[in-house]
Scaffold this active site. Structure first.
Site, PDB file in Angstrom:
ATOM      1  N   GLY A 151     -25.506 -71.178 -77.169  1.00  0.00           N
ATOM      2  CA  GLY A 151     -24.930 -70.527 -78.260  1.00  0.00           C
ATOM      3  C   GLY A 151     -23.386 -70.685 -78.093  1.00  0.00           C
ATOM      4  O   GLY A 151     -22.791 -70.920 -76.891  1.00  0.00           O
ATOM      5  N   LEU A 165     -17.922 -66.566 -79.781  1.00  0.00           N
ATOM      6  CA  LEU A 165     -17.035 -66.294 -79.028  1.00  0.00           C
ATOM      7  C   LEU A 165     -17.417 -66.327 -77.533  1.00  0.00           C
ATOM      8  O   LEU A 165     -16.657 -66.686 -76.446  1.00  0.00           O
ATOM      9  CB  LEU A 165     -16.483 -64.831 -79.392  1.00  0.00           C
ATOM     10  CG  LEU A 165     -15.413 -65.012 -80.595  1.00  0.00           C
ATOM     11  CD1 LEU A 165     -15.009 -63.909 -81.051  1.00  0.00           C
ATOM     12  CD2 LEU A 165     -14.265 -66.294 -80.611  1.00  0.00           C
ATOM     13  N   HIS A 211     -23.004 -51.124 -91.265  1.00  0.00           N
ATOM     14  CA  HIS A 211     -21.350 -51.098 -91.561  1.00  0.00           C
ATOM     15  C   HIS A 211     -21.241 -50.246 -92.937  1.00  0.00           C
ATOM     16  O   HIS A 211     -21.815 -50.704 -93.986  1.00  0.00           O
ATOM     17  CB  HIS A 211     -21.026 -52.453 -91.764  1.00  0.00           C
ATOM     18  CG  HIS A 211     -19.379 -52.803 -91.732  1.00  0.00           C
ATOM     19  ND1 HIS A 211     -18.449 -52.338 -92.384  1.00  0.00           N
ATOM     20  CD2 HIS A 211     -18.883 -53.183 -90.655  1.00  0.00           C
ATOM     21  CE1 HIS A 211     -17.160 -52.611 -92.091  1.00  0.00           C
ATOM     22  NE2 HIS A 211     -17.446 -53.073 -90.877  1.00  0.00           N
ATOM     23  N   ARG A 220     -18.005 -45.820 -87.660  1.00  0.00           N
ATOM     24  CA  ARG A 220     -18.800 -46.428 -88.739  1.00  0.00           C
ATOM     25  C   ARG A 220     -20.073 -45.534 -89.020  1.00  0.00           C
ATOM     26  O   ARG A 220     -20.550 -45.734 -90.106  1.00  0.00           O
ATOM     27  CB  ARG A 220     -19.009 -47.764 -88.430  1.00  0.00           C
ATOM     28  CG  ARG A 220     -17.850 -48.942 -88.384  1.00  0.00           C
ATOM     29  CD  ARG A 220     -18.312 -50.273 -87.845  1.00  0.00           C
ATOM     30  NE  ARG A 220     -17.141 -51.132 -87.989  1.00  0.00           N
ATOM     31  CZ  ARG A 220     -17.259 -52.443 -87.640  1.00  0.00           C
ATOM     32  NH1 ARG A 220     -18.299 -52.964 -86.982  1.00  0.00           N
ATOM     33  NH2 ARG A 220     -16.033 -53.178 -87.862  1.00  0.00           N
ATOM     34  N   HIS A 274     -25.239 -54.494 -89.843  1.00  0.00           N
ATOM     35  CA  HIS A 274     -24.281 -55.395 -89.508  1.00  0.00           C
ATOM     36  C   HIS A 274     -24.410 -55.913 -88.116  1.00  0.00           C
ATOM     37  O   HIS A 274     -24.202 -57.063 -87.947  1.00  0.00           O
ATOM     38  CB  HIS A 274     -22.890 -54.623 -89.720  1.00  0.00           C
ATOM     39  CG  HIS A 274     -21.652 -55.354 -89.294  1.00  0.00           C
ATOM     40  ND1 HIS A 274     -21.322 -56.627 -89.982  1.00  0.00           N
ATOM     41  CD2 HIS A 274     -20.454 -54.998 -88.427  1.00  0.00           C
ATOM     42  CE1 HIS A 274     -20.072 -56.953 -89.370  1.00  0.00           C
ATOM     43  NE2 HIS A 274     -19.790 -55.978 -88.429  1.00  0.00           N
ATOM     44  N   GLU A 325     -23.193 -59.953 -78.132  1.00  0.00           N
ATOM     45  CA  GLU A 325     -24.087 -59.167 -78.648  1.00  0.00           C
ATOM     46  C   GLU A 325     -25.338 -59.588 -78.247  1.00  0.00           C
ATOM     47  O   GLU A 325     -26.393 -58.499 -78.780  1.00  0.00           O
ATOM     48  CB  GLU A 325     -23.860 -59.585 -80.433  1.00  0.00           C
ATOM     49  CG  GLU A 325     -24.556 -58.505 -81.257  1.00  0.00           C
ATOM     50  CD  GLU A 325     -24.492 -58.622 -82.755  1.00  0.00           C
ATOM     51  OE1 GLU A 325     -24.996 -58.212 -83.388  1.00  0.00           O
ATOM     52  OE2 GLU A 325     -23.904 -59.571 -83.349  1.00  0.00           O
ATOM     53  N   ARG A 357     -20.966 -48.803 -82.508  1.00  0.00           N
ATOM     54  CA  ARG A 357     -19.981 -49.944 -81.800  1.00  0.00           C
ATOM     55  C   ARG A 357     -18.690 -49.279 -82.761  1.00  0.00           C
ATOM     56  O   ARG A 357     -18.612 -49.426 -84.052  1.00  0.00           O
ATOM     57  CB  ARG A 357     -19.938 -51.451 -81.950  1.00  0.00           C
ATOM     58  CG  ARG A 357     -18.777 -52.277 -81.648  1.00  0.00           C
ATOM     59  CD  ARG A 357     -19.340 -53.590 -81.686  1.00  0.00           C
ATOM     60  NE  ARG A 357     -19.521 -54.154 -82.905  1.00  0.00           N
ATOM     61  CZ  ARG A 357     -18.696 -54.403 -83.873  1.00  0.00           C
ATOM     62  NH1 ARG A 357     -17.338 -54.269 -83.779  1.00  0.00           N
ATOM     63  NH2 ARG A 357     -18.998 -54.832 -85.272  1.00  0.00           N
ATOM     64  N   LEU A 364     -15.402 -58.617 -81.046  1.00  0.00           N
ATOM     65  CA  LEU A 364     -14.593 -59.829 -80.646  1.00  0.00           C
ATOM     66  C   LEU A 364     -14.247 -59.491 -79.192  1.00  0.00           C
ATOM     67  O   LEU A 364     -14.290 -60.456 -78.337  1.00  0.00           O
ATOM     68  CB  LEU A 364     -13.593 -60.071 -81.712  1.00  0.00           C
ATOM     69  CG  LEU A 364     -14.068 -59.998 -83.085  1.00  0.00           C
ATOM     70  CD1 LEU A 364     -12.940 -60.545 -83.840  1.00  0.00           C
ATOM     71  CD2 LEU A 364     -15.015 -61.289 -83.144  1.00  0.00           C
TER      72      LEU A 364
END
Length: 641
Positions: free
Chosen positions: A43, A46, A269, A333, A404, A428, A438, A444
């Site tokens: 992967g 980030l 989301h 959310r 999401h 994730e 979350r 991020l």
């Protein structure tokens, strides 16, 4: 017979000192010895890119894999609104402890305290790292970094780059990665998909991949393997995730013995563009940052077909501001999503299909002016207009919740290692940090925290014990057996010769998972799903049609394996949701709610991480419980009113 032991390895002592003390007590690998270790990183988002770059810079030999044609294609690039950090630049009362508190509360008291506090601690370092890389964060007139607010917080702690924060952060991690590639410290393999994790004597020794261009199945060995392969939101088919996002890497690790934790914790989301027809293949996210200046409302009347500018102010229901006055449009959310579902189910939805609510910027435009609003959100407005042919400057956006992010994932300990020694999960792909929900702008943060500031320390503690040992050879029978299993699987799918595509079955599976394990779950529906999903999977295995050959580019073959894994995961999601007889965060059981319709936790019986052990296809998996102990943030009724 169970083979799993869950040892979280959480340090003791004052929570503010745990990470520092833990780093000091861990074994180290000296610079000369780091070159003797090979680490596989799967992967390049980030978490993966930052980990690969950092480990290579430390001196490890790194092999990095992505099924994309470039690391820049990783789905982290799609993140929009921002990244949290407890810098307190706004001087509005933020602190590391407040970010820790907000995150534990935002996750409805279903996260591991020690991991969350560490995340809040290292968040301040992430911003410095990214600024040094040249990430163009928004700045105030005087040149200082700007912040904005996000759901679930009453302070402004979110750093951002317009609506392109994920893209800019990923480019920073990408350039760090590619520098190490150019120096020969990272061996980068693109268009390469992980199809199995290889274990020997219970230890992860490598992976098996398929080259998506040539079709070659090949083994890779390493002293440690890091999975940074994202979440499983596409189990719902319609989601904000890119179409290629899947669960295969994590699921294949699960089938080799890695526990899968909290699979029913999925995030819906609240601000996505509503579906426009039955044959849509994905949904588009509109950043949560829009809720800073946009006000959410629906008509008070049912089936009100008037244009929004024809509905007077006293006939509008700003339902989030009405129900949650302290947080208003910035309610977390899960709460904002369920509130939208309630008003749409009441018949007060808007748009051609009556499947949305309004996100209205007229007040902000009147207060700030069009230029300021466009400066903050311009690229998001442009994207919305290209998709809907409606200008948010003139007509309110239409939004509705959609799948999401996934808080569940592979179980990991404090060091981010799964219960399989040598196998780590980052970002994730693991279950860590977020609990049952979350907070916005924390994905991020977690990905970069894991890659830049956590695993580079913790991996040394494991590798130090392997000094002098070479990686297990790819000639070992464990690799040969795994390779043969993949080749047999490829042949089996191509030989089925059915009548319907993998895409068809993915869509049908997604409908079942969304219907019974989506925003609201209840016992009868979950039990029905646990009969309908296996029946659909049986049809899929007998009637799927995979075009093409095993060799060369074959997207149909790629898809069928991913859908097969989604079938097994979807069943586990429903089983996990059925087991958890409470409502918490994104997991809302209809039977367990307050008189006001809010989630009702059962801390006495369900304050644990539910980690599932794979016991074979068609067998009931074993449930293992990691108790959650709250020493610093005592569980309370979660209120945003």
């Amino acid at each position: 017979m169970s083979t799993i032991t869950l040892d979280s390895k959480v340090p003791s002592g004052p929570i503010e000192e745990r990470w520092d003390n833990h780093r000091f007590t861990m074994k180290l690998v000296n610079p000369a010895n780091k070159r003797k270790f090979t680490v596989l990183v799967v992967g390049t988002g980030l978490a993966g890119a930052s980990a690969a770059a950092t480990l290579a810079e430390l001196g490890y030999q790194v092999k990095c894999f992505t099924f994309h044609d470039s690391p820049r294609r990783a789905h982290s690039i799609a993140a929009q609104g921002g990244i949290n950090a407890a810098k307190n630049y706004k001087n509005d009362g933020d602190s590391i402890y407040r970010l820790f508190y907000d995150t534990v509360k935002g996750g409805d008291f279903r996260a591991r305290e020690s991991n969350v506090y560490r995340l809040a601690q290292v968040s301040v370092n992430i911003i410095d790292q990214c600024v040094a890389q040249g990430v163009p964060f928004a700045r105030e007139y005087g040149g200082l970094l700007d912040n904005r607010s996000f759901g679930g917080a009453q302070v402004s702690r979110t750093f951002y780059a317009r609506g392109q924060t994920g893209q800019q952060l990923l480019l920073g991690a990408y350039q760090a990665l590619m520098q190490q590639v150019s120096l020969g410290r990272v061996e980068l393999h693109t268009k390469t998909e992980l199809l199995d994790v290889v274990t020997k004597d219970g230890v992860c020794v490598g992976i098996v991949t398929r080259d998506l261009v040539s079709g070659e199945v090949r083994s890779w060995s390493g002293h440690a393997t890091l999975l940074a392969t994202g979440g499983y939101g596409n189990a719902f088919y319609l989601s904000t995730n890119a179409m290629n996002c899947n669960v295969t890497a994590a699921w294949r690790a699960h089938k080799k013995g890695a526990a899968f934790a909290n699979p029913c914790y999925t995030q819906i989301h609240p601000t996505c563009i509503p579906a426009s027809d039955e044959f849509q293949s994905k949904l588009t996210l509109m950043s949560e940052s829009l809720r800073n200046d946009g006000r959410i409302w629906v008509p008070k009347k049912h089936d009100d077909n008037r244009a929004p500018d024809q509905i007077p102010e006293d006939e509008r229901d700003y339902y989030l501001e009405r129900r949650y006055p302290s947080f208003g449009n910035l309610a977390p959310r899960d709460i904002a999503s369920r509130a939208a579902k309630v008003v749409v189910d009441e018949g007060r939805g808007v748009g051609p299909l009556k499947n949305g609510v309004y996100l209205d910027f007229s007040d902000a435009i009147g207060r700030l002016g069009q230029n300021v609003v466009f400066e903050r959100y311009g690229n998001l407005f442009d994207m919305y207009e290209r998709i809907t042919d409606e200008d948010p400057m003139k007509v309110p956006m239409r939004i509705y919740p959609a799948s999401h992010y996934t808080m569940g994932g592979l179980w990991v300990d404090y060091n981010l290692m799964t219960n399989i020694p040598g196998l780590y999960a980052l970002g994730e792909a693991n279950f860590s940090d977020h609990g049952a929900n979350r907070l916005g702008a924390s994905a991020l943060m977690q990905g970069l925290a894991d890659g830049y500031f956590v695993v580079p320390y913790t991996i040394g503690d494991y590798l130090a014990g392997l000094l002098g040992q070479a990686p297990v050879s790819t000639d070992d029978p464990a690799f040969a057996q795994a390779e043969q299993g993949i080749r047999d699987e490829v042949k089996r799918w191509i030989s089925v010769g059915g009548t319907k595509s993998p895409e068809h079955y993915h869509r049908e599976l997604g409908k079942l998972v969304w219907e019974y394990c989506g925003m609201a779950r209840e016992r009868n529906g979950l039990e029905k799903a646990l009969t309908e999903i296996p029946a659909l999977r049986e049809e899929f295995e007998k009637n799927v049609r995979v075009l093409g050959d095993p060799d060369g580019v074959n997207q149909s073959l790629e898809k069928v394996g991913r859908v097969a894994d989604f079938f097994e995961l979807g069943e586990l999601m429903c089983r996990d949701a059925l087991m958890r007889e409470e409502s918490c965060g994104g997991h809302f059981r209809v039977e367990h709610q307050t008189e006001e319709g809010e989630a009702q936790r059962d801390d006495e019986n369900f304050s644990f991480v539910g980690a599932w052990e794979y016991t074979g296809k068609g067998n009931v998996p074993n449930l293992h419980r990691e108790p959650l102990v709250f020493e610093f943030v005592k569980p309370t009724v979660r209120s945003y009113k």
